[in-house]
Scaffold this motif. Sequence first.
Motif, mmCIF file in Angstrom:
data_model
loop_
_atom_site.group_PDB
_atom_site.id
_atom_site.type_symbol
_atom_site.label_atom_id
_atom_site.label_comp_id
_atom_site.label_asym_id
_atom_site.label_seq_id
_atom_site.Cartn_x
_atom_site.Cartn_y
_atom_site.Cartn_z
ATOM 1 N N VAL A 1 0.858 -1.182 0.000
ATOM 2 C CA VAL A 1 0.000 0.000 0.000
ATOM 3 C C VAL A 1 0.893 1.231 0.000
ATOM 4 O O VAL A 1 2.064 1.170 0.366
ATOM 5 C CB VAL A 1 -0.939 0.049 1.234
ATOM 6 N N THR A 2 0.318 2.338 -0.420
ATOM 7 C CA THR A 2 0.967 3.639 -0.263
ATOM 8 C C THR A 2 0.251 4.353 0.870
ATOM 9 O O THR A 2 -0.975 4.393 0.907
ATOM 10 C CB THR A 2 0.855 4.470 -1.555
ATOM 11 N N ILE A 3 1.016 4.878 1.801
ATOM 12 C CA ILE A 3 0.459 5.674 2.897
ATOM 13 C C ILE A 3 0.792 7.127 2.606
ATOM 14 O O ILE A 3 1.957 7.473 2.412
ATOM 15 C CB ILE A 3 1.041 5.252 4.260
ATOM 16 N N ARG A 4 -0.227 7.974 2.550
ATOM 17 C CA ARG A 4 -0.049 9.407 2.305
ATOM 18 C C ARG A 4 -0.462 10.153 3.577
ATOM 19 O O ARG A 4 -1.547 9.933 4.115
ATOM 20 C CB ARG A 4 -0.899 9.860 1.126
ATOM 21 N N VAL A 5 0.403 11.046 4.039
ATOM 22 C CA VAL A 5 0.132 11.863 5.233
ATOM 23 C C VAL A 5 0.506 13.308 4.939
ATOM 24 O O VAL A 5 1.248 13.588 3.995
ATOM 25 C CB VAL A 5 0.928 11.361 6.460
ATOM 26 N N ARG A 6 0.013 14.223 5.757
ATOM 27 C CA ARG A 6 0.433 15.616 5.632
ATOM 28 C C ARG A 6 1.893 15.726 6.045
ATOM 29 O O ARG A 6 2.352 15.033 6.945
ATOM 30 C CB ARG A 6 -0.425 16.507 6.523
ATOM 31 N N SER A 7 2.600 16.604 5.407
ATOM 32 C CA SER A 7 4.019 16.781 5.692
ATOM 33 C C SER A 7 4.211 17.723 6.879
ATOM 34 O O SER A 7 3.701 18.835 6.895
ATOM 35 C CB SER A 7 4.716 17.346 4.453
ATOM 36 N N HIS A 8 4.943 17.259 7.868
ATOM 37 C CA HIS A 8 5.404 18.083 8.992
ATOM 38 C C HIS A 8 6.628 17.401 9.585
ATOM 39 O O HIS A 8 7.046 16.340 9.098
ATOM 40 C CB HIS A 8 4.285 18.329 10.021
ATOM 41 N N GLY A 9 7.214 17.968 10.585
ATOM 42 C CA GLY A 9 8.475 17.461 11.132
ATOM 43 C C GLY A 9 8.444 15.986 11.508
ATOM 44 O O GLY A 9 9.386 15.250 11.223
ATOM 45 N N LEU A 10 7.372 15.517 12.134
ATOM 46 C CA LEU A 10 7.297 14.122 12.556
ATOM 47 C C LEU A 10 7.137 13.170 11.382
ATOM 48 O O LEU A 10 7.773 12.122 11.338
ATOM 49 C CB LEU A 10 6.139 13.931 13.547
ATOM 50 N N THR A 11 6.307 13.531 10.414
ATOM 51 C CA THR A 11 6.095 12.624 9.284
ATOM 52 C C THR A 11 7.316 12.581 8.367
ATOM 53 O O THR A 11 7.602 11.543 7.776
ATOM 54 C CB THR A 11 4.841 12.993 8.473
ATOM 55 N N ARG A 12 8.051 13.673 8.272
ATOM 56 C CA ARG A 12 9.256 13.671 7.437
ATOM 57 C C ARG A 12 10.360 12.807 8.036
ATOM 58 O O ARG A 12 11.291 12.405 7.338
ATOM 59 C CB ARG A 12 9.753 15.091 7.182
ATOM 60 N N ALA A 13 10.276 12.472 9.317
ATOM 61 C CA ALA A 13 11.280 11.628 9.976
ATOM 62 C C ALA A 13 10.985 10.135 9.830
ATOM 63 O O ALA A 13 11.804 9.304 10.217
ATOM 64 C CB ALA A 13 11.362 11.992 11.462
#
Length: 121
Positions: free
Chosen positions: A65-77
């Motif tokens: 699967v592809t998981i798409r999330v909003r970009s912010h400091g935690l998700t970019r890590a």
Amino acid sequence: MARKTGAGTFRQKLNFQTAAAAVDEFGNPLPGGDYSTVFTDMAEIIPRMGSEAIIAARLQGLQPVTIRVRSHGLTRAIDATYRAVDARTGVVYAIVSPAVNLDQKNQAIEMLATVGTQTAS
């Protein structure tokens, strides 16, 4: 072409977790370990279908699967040491690729994952 990332597309609530580093009496890393939630975020889960590699993975019992999330400091890590757990259903998604900023605008990022497997620690 990048997909739109409106508020309505992020419908799954995922707990992003990492494994605690378990070591033996000599300080060597041990496989497994308890997972702890680093943060919780809303995401869009997109089943992957089509290519030979993906079809081969499904034959091995893995559903990519592809998981798409909003970009912010935690998700970019997020990297392959993380896993995501659906907060509502308990489905485990092993992250197999680092987060990628496809639209180059830092609005949303995507990562490849497989359903029902755990990451190696």
